[in-house]
Write a protein that holds these residues in place. Structure first.
Motif, mmCIF file in Angstrom:
data_model
loop_
_atom_site.group_PDB
_atom_site.id
_atom_site.type_symbol
_atom_site.label_atom_id
_atom_site.label_comp_id
_atom_site.label_asym_id
_atom_site.label_seq_id
_atom_site.Cartn_x
_atom_site.Cartn_y
_atom_site.Cartn_z
ATOM 1 N N GLU A 1 0.822 -1.201 0.000
ATOM 2 C CA GLU A 1 0.000 0.000 0.000
ATOM 3 C C GLU A 1 0.859 1.256 0.000
ATOM 4 O OE1 GLU A 1 -3.987 -0.625 0.675
ATOM 5 O OE2 GLU A 1 -2.813 -1.820 -0.732
ATOM 6 N N ALA A 2 1.935 1.238 0.781
ATOM 7 C CA ALA A 2 2.803 2.410 0.880
ATOM 8 C C ALA A 2 3.520 2.681 -0.435
ATOM 9 C CB ALA A 2 3.810 2.215 2.016
ATOM 10 N N VAL A 3 4.027 1.622 -1.075
ATOM 11 C CA VAL A 3 4.709 1.797 -2.365
ATOM 12 C C VAL A 3 3.713 2.271 -3.420
ATOM 13 C CG1 VAL A 3 6.028 0.635 -4.180
ATOM 14 C CG2 VAL A 3 6.467 0.089 -1.776
ATOM 15 N N ALA A 4 2.492 1.775 -3.360
ATOM 16 C CA ALA A 4 1.475 2.209 -4.314
ATOM 17 C C ALA A 4 1.177 3.695 -4.178
ATOM 18 C CB ALA A 4 0.199 1.394 -4.122
ATOM 19 N N ALA A 5 1.152 4.184 -2.936
ATOM 20 C CA ALA A 5 0.899 5.609 -2.715
ATOM 21 C C ALA A 5 2.009 6.454 -3.329
ATOM 22 C CB ALA A 5 0.774 5.883 -1.220
ATOM 23 N N GLU A 6 3.247 6.006 -3.185
ATOM 24 C CA GLU A 6 4.370 6.749 -3.768
ATOM 25 C C GLU A 6 4.352 6.645 -5.285
ATOM 26 O OE1 GLU A 6 7.478 9.410 -3.297
ATOM 27 O OE2 GLU A 6 6.103 8.581 -1.781
ATOM 28 N N ALA A 7 3.901 5.515 -5.815
ATOM 29 C CA ALA A 7 3.863 5.319 -7.263
ATOM 30 C C ALA A 7 2.901 6.280 -7.947
ATOM 31 C CB ALA A 7 3.476 3.874 -7.586
ATOM 32 N N GLU A 8 1.929 6.803 -7.205
ATOM 33 C CA GLU A 8 1.011 7.777 -7.780
ATOM 34 C C GLU A 8 1.716 9.070 -8.183
ATOM 35 O OE1 GLU A 8 -2.087 8.315 -4.951
ATOM 36 O OE2 GLU A 8 -2.920 6.287 -5.198
ATOM 37 N N LYS A 9 2.920 9.290 -7.652
ATOM 38 C CA LYS A 9 3.685 10.504 -7.963
ATOM 39 C C LYS A 9 4.645 10.307 -9.131
ATOM 40 C CE LYS A 9 3.732 11.327 -2.955
ATOM 41 N NZ LYS A 9 4.610 11.457 -1.752
ATOM 42 N N LEU A 10 4.691 9.107 -9.717
ATOM 43 C CA LEU A 10 5.616 8.847 -10.815
ATOM 44 C C LEU A 10 5.210 9.618 -12.067
ATOM 45 C CD1 LEU A 10 6.078 4.975 -10.459
ATOM 46 C CD2 LEU A 10 7.734 6.752 -9.845
ATOM 47 N N PRO A 11 6.159 9.915 -12.939
ATOM 48 C CA PRO A 11 5.821 10.583 -14.204
ATOM 49 C C PRO A 11 4.807 9.770 -15.004
ATOM 50 C CG PRO A 11 8.193 10.612 -13.842
ATOM 51 C CD PRO A 11 7.616 9.733 -12.773
ATOM 52 N N ALA A 12 4.034 10.447 -15.804
ATOM 53 C CA ALA A 12 2.939 9.812 -16.532
ATOM 54 C C ALA A 12 3.428 8.785 -17.538
ATOM 55 C CB ALA A 12 2.107 10.883 -17.242
ATOM 56 N N ASP A 13 4.688 8.894 -17.987
ATOM 57 C CA ASP A 13 5.166 7.958 -19.007
ATOM 58 C C ASP A 13 5.700 6.659 -18.408
ATOM 59 O OD1 ASP A 13 7.363 9.327 -17.901
ATOM 60 O OD2 ASP A 13 8.594 8.886 -19.660
ATOM 61 N N ILE A 14 5.685 6.522 -17.086
ATOM 62 C CA ILE A 14 6.083 5.260 -16.458
ATOM 63 C C ILE A 14 4.815 4.449 -16.193
ATOM 64 C CG2 ILE A 14 7.081 4.176 -14.405
ATOM 65 C CD1 ILE A 14 9.052 6.420 -14.217
ATOM 66 N N PRO A 15 4.619 3.369 -16.913
ATOM 67 C CA PRO A 15 3.400 2.571 -16.704
ATOM 68 C C PRO A 15 3.440 1.853 -15.356
ATOM 69 C CG PRO A 15 4.841 1.486 -18.281
ATOM 70 C CD PRO A 15 5.464 2.819 -17.990
ATOM 71 N N VAL A 16 2.310 1.807 -14.702
ATOM 72 C CA VAL A 16 2.179 1.111 -13.421
ATOM 73 C C VAL A 16 1.218 -0.045 -13.614
ATOM 74 C CG1 VAL A 16 1.464 1.286 -11.008
ATOM 75 C CG2 VAL A 16 2.652 3.213 -12.104
ATOM 76 N N VAL A 17 1.665 -1.247 -13.282
ATOM 77 C CA VAL A 17 0.834 -2.441 -13.431
ATOM 78 C C VAL A 17 0.416 -2.909 -12.037
ATOM 79 C CG1 VAL A 17 2.865 -3.965 -13.461
ATOM 80 C CG2 VAL A 17 0.700 -4.757 -14.428
ATOM 81 N N SER A 18 -0.850 -3.187 -11.874
ATOM 82 C CA SER A 18 -1.357 -3.645 -10.583
ATOM 83 C C SER A 18 -1.182 -5.146 -10.447
ATOM 84 C CB SER A 18 -2.841 -3.295 -10.442
ATOM 85 O OG SER A 18 -3.631 -4.140 -11.260
ATOM 86 N N THR A 19 -1.245 -5.591 -9.220
ATOM 87 C CA THR A 19 -1.176 -7.026 -8.986
ATOM 88 C C THR A 19 -2.376 -7.721 -9.613
ATOM 89 O OG1 THR A 19 -0.169 -6.433 -6.888
ATOM 90 C CG2 THR A 19 -0.697 -8.739 -7.217
#
Length: 689
Positions: free
Chosen positions: A189-207
């Protein structure tokens, strides 16, 4: 229910081994790796490459990827990566077989000789995962074969900033043949919260995205031979299974008789009764999407087969009757011999006195063994729980096995059992066995209970437990034991003391559950003499309408190497839904709680479908209270079953708990521990007490 960040809606139980540093999955060579030309960095077939600064092809990745360490996400391979911020962001892909943790690699290759010295392990862990001025950014690249995903991941408790994650992502992306396909996968959960601040061009894949591409869920690994039998879980009450069957089911039942192996179409939780039973039986258990219509299985329906459930794949093949007979003979379990019952104890004993602390220098396990003879496994363990400081449990007492024996003798039931055991048809025909056992149970439910015992029990309840319904819980000498947990074998019942006949009915029904067909067959499979069993009762106030109920194990089942210790928790809102075998379509909150880490992160694997989107069953304060209790339980029972008892394998206790506000209706629900028993899977010591 409580609001919080969510990684995904539905998450695989089997993911964590691949994402944790030092843990990994298994699979074949990466496939579909992109259109970019591959230029391998390694030269020749030398398998001793300690690191690469660039991964140019699939062969490079495989040379560094870690070997499987557990039954986790199938088809996953992982390579740990290190970004050295003290050396102009130099990137290293470390050989994750030679160096299973980041520290081993950086202390060997990146310490001294013009670089800053790497501190001792404890200091390294304290700084390199938690401080903003850390030297290294540490992660892993995992290839998930099922969904075809390349994912950069951090440890669930890593507090790396979005800028650090971005720097590591860009470096890996630019130094790998899979860079165009790389995504970031939050692991808590904590890493996911920080991942929301990543640049838009970095794709985030959920579990959940990863989970959607998985078809196979390994739970209890192994090989077995049997007749491939298809059935629906809802029909098992009316269908007889043979101990020579391998059964294909639509979903996991809450209970199942002895079989050689289990395949379920719907994925399971590792804490389901059928998986605990499979772990103890050492028989394969697996989830397989569309199993009921899988062509490879349908082609072998009702035939003798060999089923293998491996860490990354499964297989099935037809075998001859001679092969099957030889396998069954070679894999008969060692008979379990139960020690003689102690029928000298006749007092209704307060729970704290059931299993006294052993004298200094004497093993705790010996004290448990002795208590089991008069009070059974559940009460013996509950007694130890009652003396753990600040551990929240219900006040309780135990009815010794003497009164079960008295009930059976006074009503002639032992003679009835002897007659059944001497009947050849009873021993060979499950329908006859079922019919005769039901007749015995019906007779037990209607039989008189000794008047002196009734008077003793009534006085105890009226004096010390007034105003509540009472729960009468089974505590036999053949359950909740190391080597023979018999999960779900027996039934507990509730009685209302204001209607004394209701109390007697509860006791009789509980006693009668010792003679259920499945329970009888389980004991037979292990060679237990049915004449040797006895049932004590653990008695306390009933939980009428708990706000949450759950099951946990006090170690991380996805990391048996012990690199990332955590508590694994299944919890559901309310008390009406079975946690270990929820109805089809119902999910629990399932999470790993890294209680020993400084910021105690929580990694949710699935979320409850019975609470609103974005909420969790437990609050942060409740999760912490549970963690403190699990830590205390794990420590206290270690002298009996864990490292303190000389067990060098993986050790955990299986704990049931509830959150309830009955005592203080205007306060948040508080924790109660219901029971603890040794968990049979993955390294639990052998042998029953």
């Amino acid at each position: 229910m409580y609001q919080g960040n969510r990684i995904t809606s539905i998450v695989a139980l089997a993911l964590l081994s691949a994402v944790l540093p030092g843990a990994c999955g298994d699979g074949g060579a990466p496939d579909d790796v992109g259109a970019a030309p591959e230029v391998c960095e390694r030269k020749g077939d030398d398998g001793s490459t300690e690191f690469l600064k660039r991964v140019g092809c699939a062969e490079d990745f495989e040379a560094l990827a870690s070997a499987p360490v557990d039954a986790s996400l199938p088809g996953a391979r992982s390579v740990k990566v290190v970004l050295d911020q003290a050396d102009q962001n130099a990137l290293y892909f470390q050989n994750s077989v030679l160096y299973q943790i980041h520290y081993d690699f950086v202390s060997s290759h990146l310490s001294g000789e013009g670089l800053p010295y790497v501190p001792p392990l404890a200091e390294f862990n304290a700084t390199e995962y938690f401080t903003p001025d850390r030297r290294f950014v540490l992660g892993a690249v995992t290839h998930y074969e099922g969904p075809g995903t390349w994912a950069l991941e951090l440890s669930p408790y890593d507090t790396a900033s979005a800028d650090m994650i971005t720097a590591l992502f860009r470096a890996v992306q630019g130094a790998s043949f899979f860079g165009a396909k790389l995504a970031f996968h939050p692991t808590s959960e904590a890493v996911a919260a920080e991942a929301e601040k990543l640049p838009a061009d970095i794709p985030v894949v959920s579990t959940g995205d990863l989970y959607a591409g998985i078809d196979y869920q390994p739970l209890s690994l192994g090989t077995a031979m049997g007749r491939l039998h298809f059935a629906k879980a809802a029909d098992l009450d009316d269908e007889y299974l043979s101990h020579q069957d391998i059964v294909v089911l639509d979903e996991a039942p809450n209970d199942i008789s002895v079989v050689q192996g289990i395949i379920t179409e719907e994925f399971q939780t590792p804490l389901s009764h059928v998986n605990v039973l499979s772990q103890n039986r050492r028989t394969p258990n697996m989830g397989l999407r569309n199993a009921m219509s899988h062509p490879d299985l349908l082609a072998l329906k009702d035939k003798l087969v060999e089923l293998t459930a491996g860490p990354s794949s499964w297989s099935v093949r037809e075998v001859t009757e001679a092969e099957a007979e030889a396998f069954w003979e070679a894999h008969k379990p060692e008979p379990v011999t139960l020690p003689e019952l102690d029928l000298t104890v006749t007092d209704l004993r307060d729970i704290g006195e059931v299993t006294p602390d052993p004298p200094e220098g004497e093993p705790l396990r010996d004290a448990i063994k002795k208590a089991v003879l008069a009070f059974g496994g559940k009460a013996a363990h509950y007694s130890i729980l009652s003396r753990i400081p600040d551990l929240p449990i219900q006040k309780a007492f135990a009815i010794p096995v003497y009164y079960y024996d008295q009930f059976m003798k006074q009503n002639g039931f032992y003679e009835q059992i002897e007659a059944m055991l001497d009947d050849p048809k009873f021993n060979t025909d499950p329908a006859v066995r079922d019919e005769q056992l039901k007749a015995l149970r019906d007779a037990m439910k209607a039989a008189p209970v000794d008047a002196d015992f009734q008077a003793l029990l009534k006085a105890k309840i009226e004096a010390e437990y007034p105003g509540h319904k009472m729960r009468f819980r089974t505590s036999t000498n053949s359950e909740d034991l190391d080597g023979f947990p018999c999960a779900g074998c027996y039934d507990s019942n509730t009685g209302d003391p204001t209607d004394w006949e209701d109390v007697l009915d509860a006791i009789r029904k509980t006693y009668a559950s010792a003679w259920k067909l499945r329970t009888f067959d389980e004991r037979t499979y292990y060679g237990i003499d049915h004449r040797s069993i006895g049932m004590a009762l653990l008695v306390h106030h009933n939980f009428p309408d708990e706000e949450a109920n759950g099951v946990a194990i006090t170690n991380n089942p996805f990391d048996t190497a012990g690199v990332q210790p955590a508590f694994y928790v299944n919890v559901q809102a309310g008390g009406d839904v079975e946690v270990v075998a929820p109805p089809a379509g119902v999910t629990n909150d399932e999470f790993l709680y890294f209680f020993s880490q400084p910021n105690q992160p929580v990694t949710y694997l699935t979320h409850s479908s019975l609470v609103p989107e974005g909420e969790t069953v437990l609050s942060a304060a409740q999760v912490h209270a549970l963690g403190a209790a699990l830590d205390a339980i794990h420590t206290r029972f270690s002298p009996a079953y864990g490292p303190a008892a000389g067990n060098t394998g993986w050790y955990a206790m299986d704990v049931e708990f509830k959150f309830d506000d009955d005592a203080s209706p205007n306060e948040p629900p508080t924790l109660y521990i219901k029971q603890a028993r040794p968990y049979p899977g993955r390294g639990a010591a052998a042998g029953a007490p």
